[in-house]
Structures are given as C-alpha cells and as structure tokens.
Scaffold this active site. Sequence first.
Site, PDB file in Angstrom:
ATOM      1  N   LYS A 128       2.147  -3.309   7.387  1.00 51.39           N
ATOM      2  CA  LYS A 128       2.337  -3.561   5.775  1.00 51.39           C
ATOM      3  C   LYS A 128       3.861  -3.056   5.552  1.00 51.39           C
ATOM      4  CE  LYS A 128       0.186  -4.634   3.001  1.00 51.39           C
ATOM      5  NZ  LYS A 128      -0.416  -5.786   2.576  1.00 51.39           N
ATOM      6  N   TYR A 137      -2.102  -0.421  10.731  1.00 57.56           N
ATOM      7  CA  TYR A 137      -2.185  -0.975   9.727  1.00 57.56           C
ATOM      8  C   TYR A 137      -0.886  -0.526   8.781  1.00 57.56           C
ATOM      9  CZ  TYR A 137      -3.183  -1.550   4.532  1.00 57.56           C
ATOM     10  OH  TYR A 137      -3.428  -1.899   3.444  1.00 57.56           O
ATOM     11  N   THR A 179       0.755  -1.205  -0.030  1.00 53.14           N
ATOM     12  CA  THR A 179      -0.121   0.086   0.085  1.00 53.14           C
ATOM     13  C   THR A 179       1.013   1.025   0.213  1.00 53.14           C
ATOM     14  OG1 THR A 179      -1.486   1.198   1.453  1.00 53.14           O
ATOM     15  CG2 THR A 179      -0.032  -0.235   2.316  1.00 53.14           C
ATOM     16  N   ASP A 180       0.330   2.179  -0.419  1.00 50.65           N
ATOM     17  CA  ASP A 180       1.088   3.741  -0.301  1.00 50.65           C
ATOM     18  C   ASP A 180       1.039   4.284   1.013  1.00 50.65           C
ATOM     19  OD1 ASP A 180      -1.539   4.496  -0.127  1.00 50.65           O
ATOM     20  OD2 ASP A 180      -1.712   5.753  -1.667  1.00 50.65           O
ATOM     21  N   GLU A 181       0.241   3.677   2.020  1.00 53.29           N
ATOM     22  CA  GLU A 181       0.025   3.992   3.325  1.00 53.29           C
ATOM     23  C   GLU A 181       1.439   3.914   3.979  1.00 53.29           C
ATOM     24  OE1 GLU A 181      -3.367   3.349   5.958  1.00 53.29           O
ATOM     25  OE2 GLU A 181      -4.521   3.859   3.818  1.00 53.29           O
TER      26      GLU A 181
END
Length: 348
Positions: free
Chosen positions: A160, A156, A131-133
């Site tokens: 990741k 989260y 993810t870009d998060e």
Amino acid sequence: MKKILITGGAGFIGSHVVRRFVNKYPEYQIYNLDALTYAGNLENIKDIENQPNYNFVKGDIVDETFIYELFSTHNFDGVLHLAAESHVDRSIEDPLAFVKTNVIGTMNLLNAAKKQWKDNFEGKRFYHISTDEVYGSLGAEGLFTETTPYDPNSPYSASKASSDHFVRAYGETYGLPYVLTNCSNNYGSYHFPEKLIPLFINNIINNKSLPVYGDGNYTRDWLFVEDHAIAIDLVFHEGKNHETYNIGGFNEWKNIDLVKLLCQIMDQKLGRDSGTSEKLITYVKDRPGHDLRYAIDASKINKELGWKPSVTFEEGLEKTINWYLNNEEWLKNVTSGSYKDYYKKQYS
Ligand code: NAD
Ligand code: DAU
C-alpha cells in the site's frame, strides 16, 4: 453526466461507498469494477444493483489491456480506487499477490487515467484509498499525522505504501490530479469474517474459539465503515488536489479489551450467561511483525472539510452486532462459499 469508476465495490468498504454514491448522486453513472476475488461479494450491494445509474464490470486491475480498453470506452471523469488485497495475514503467506494487485493494479489505473486524461485534467480526479498501516507502528504515545514518515512493516502495508508513493509521483511528475486518504481500522456490516470483529462475532455465534494473537495488548483505532464512506464522499468532492488526509475514529482499543466487550454484548444478545463467550478466548501464536499500536490524528480533515465520526463506538458496535445477528443468511453464504454463485445467477 459524470462517469465515475469505483474499484473494489463488491468488497467491504467499497460496497458502502458504491451504495452511497449510487443513492446520493443519481446524476452520476457509477461503474463498479471488481474481480470478485474471495473478498468480493455482490450480495453486499444487491439492494442497489437495479438502480439505473449502477453498472457492474467484472475485471482484474492487474490486466493492463483490459484496463486501457475500459478507460478508452468510458472516459471516466473520476476514479475512486479501493480494490486491493487487504488482509495482513494473507500478505504474510503470499506477498506477491499483494504486489500484483496493490502495486501493479494501481499502476495500471494510473497509466490508463494519465493516458485518457493527458490533454485535459479539468474536472478529473484520481482518488486513492489507503491505510494508516503505511506509517508503521506507534509506541505508547503519539498519533499518526499526514507528515509522519512512511515505515511499513508487513507485505500488505509495504504494497500500500508503494502504491501511495506512485500516486504522489504521478501527481508531481505528470500533474495527475489526485487525492489520497489513509484510514484506520474499519468495522461494520458486510465485513469479511477473516478480520477481527466479524470473525469473532461469527465464532461467538457458533461457539468456536476466539484466537487472540500474542498477549492481546495491541491497539487499533476503530472507525464505523459508514463514517469512512461519508469521509470518502467529502474528500472526493471537496478535498484539495494533491493532498493527503488521515481518517480515524479517535477511538483506540486494545484488542483484548475490545474482544471482552464484544463477548459481553454477545452474551446479552444471545441470552447466554455473562462470561460464557469470554471462555472462548484462546491466546495463540503472534502475527509476525505485528504492529503494536495505530492511532490517527484526524484533525486536518476535521478542520479543512468539517468531517468527524457521526456515531460513537457504542452505537456503531451495537449496529454492527445487530446487523450480523439479523443477517445470518449473509454470514452463512460467506462461510459456506455459496456467495460465489451470486454473480453467475445475476449476470450470466
Ligand atoms: P476487501 O478485501 O473487503 O475488498 C477488496 C475488494 O477488491 C474485493 O471486492 C475484491 O474482489 C476486489 N479486488 C481484489 N483484487 C482485485 C483485482 N486485482 N482487481 C479488481 N478487484 C479486486 O477490502 P476493504 O477492507 O473493503 O478495503 C478497501 C480498501 O480500503 C483497500 O484499498 C484497503 O487497503 C483500504 N483500507 C481498508 C481498511 C479496513 O479497515 N478494511 C482501512 C483502511 C484502508
Ligand atoms: O489499520 C487499517 C487496516 O486495518 C487495513 O488497512 C487493513 O486492510 C485491515 O485488514 C486492518 O488491518 P489489521 O491487521 O489491523 O486488522 P485485523 O482485523 O486483521 O486485526 C486487527 C487486530 O486484531 C490486529 O492487532 C491483529 C488482531 N487479531 C486479528 C485476527 C484476525 C487477532 O488477535 N486475532 C485474529 O484472529
């Protein structure tokens, strides 16, 4: 014949990836490994479940013994790893569940692949979908590139980020052949209605309030899920070993503007007076640690692999809304919980 393991194939993005691989590559045997958590729904892929190259395996990636046995039975040629706990709000409530699945689960898959492939990496590939998060939050300007330092803010995204680091470390330390992608917010069919777009579509249908976090001035970069599946297919087959690619929609929206657009379209579709759905908007307490803005620079995958989104946001949103309106049964089964019976009916 190639044996491909796809994890999390009963979830939102995984179901689109499984469908694409099963239909496009009859020469591959596809193994969909999924624990069927609350987010796993076999109704998402019932259209391909009888295809001769599709196999479903119910199992938990956190279970090390089970994962080792699965790899030694099948000796997979490739892994596309999508299984994860994916919802930021749930990670705030129960961070450990995210460490278990997203970090330990990924470790188990890496170790099993390393053990199984150790003498011969020829033709093997471990693809980690992320993810870009992991990059944290942008201010008003700038874009995330593949070299943006990791700076995760939620449990989260921290989980990741950790799994991304382990994938890279296994590449550097043991030579494991991997590719990794970091993607922005997806939307489309089969999206669990806890996430912004499907939750709000469902709430508008049912005249329920639309809880906008904080002042709604948070920005996300939205990508149609089928375009993500196309990008995943391309990276799996043509991406360079040990490389990361960012994937995004070139499509930034402030939450409040997106919600108002959704309300307008839904009013038209449902034959309601203009402005009816907007009255459902309620500003609620903000998400703790809420990232202000995500935006992806997807020029690397564009230049190197020729990928770009195939649909505009207007087209994608129209398709998505139509899908939810035409698949009320799916939505009802998910919200009532009866989708959980599908596995028992079909597989036991
Ligand atoms: P999802 O929550 O819809 O689906 C996750 C799937 O994984 C479910 O089918 C669930 O049953 C399965 N799963 C969960 N824990 C498991 C375990 N321990 N063992 C086996 N299976 C398990 O998620 P999604 O939105 O489809 O996301 C898929 C992947 O893509 C995730 O890795 C996520 O981090 C990443 N991602 C998502 C987005 C997005 O916008 N949704 C964007 C970028 C990256
Ligand atoms: O950026 C990629 C990520 O996008 C993925 O890695 C995650 O798995 C996926 O869940 C998604 O994370 P977000 O937190 O951005 O998605 P969500 O749909 O939960 O929220 C989108 C934005 O809308 C965010 O700014 C929070 C806000 N929001 C969300 C919900 C559920 C609201 O204002 N109200 C809500 O009820």
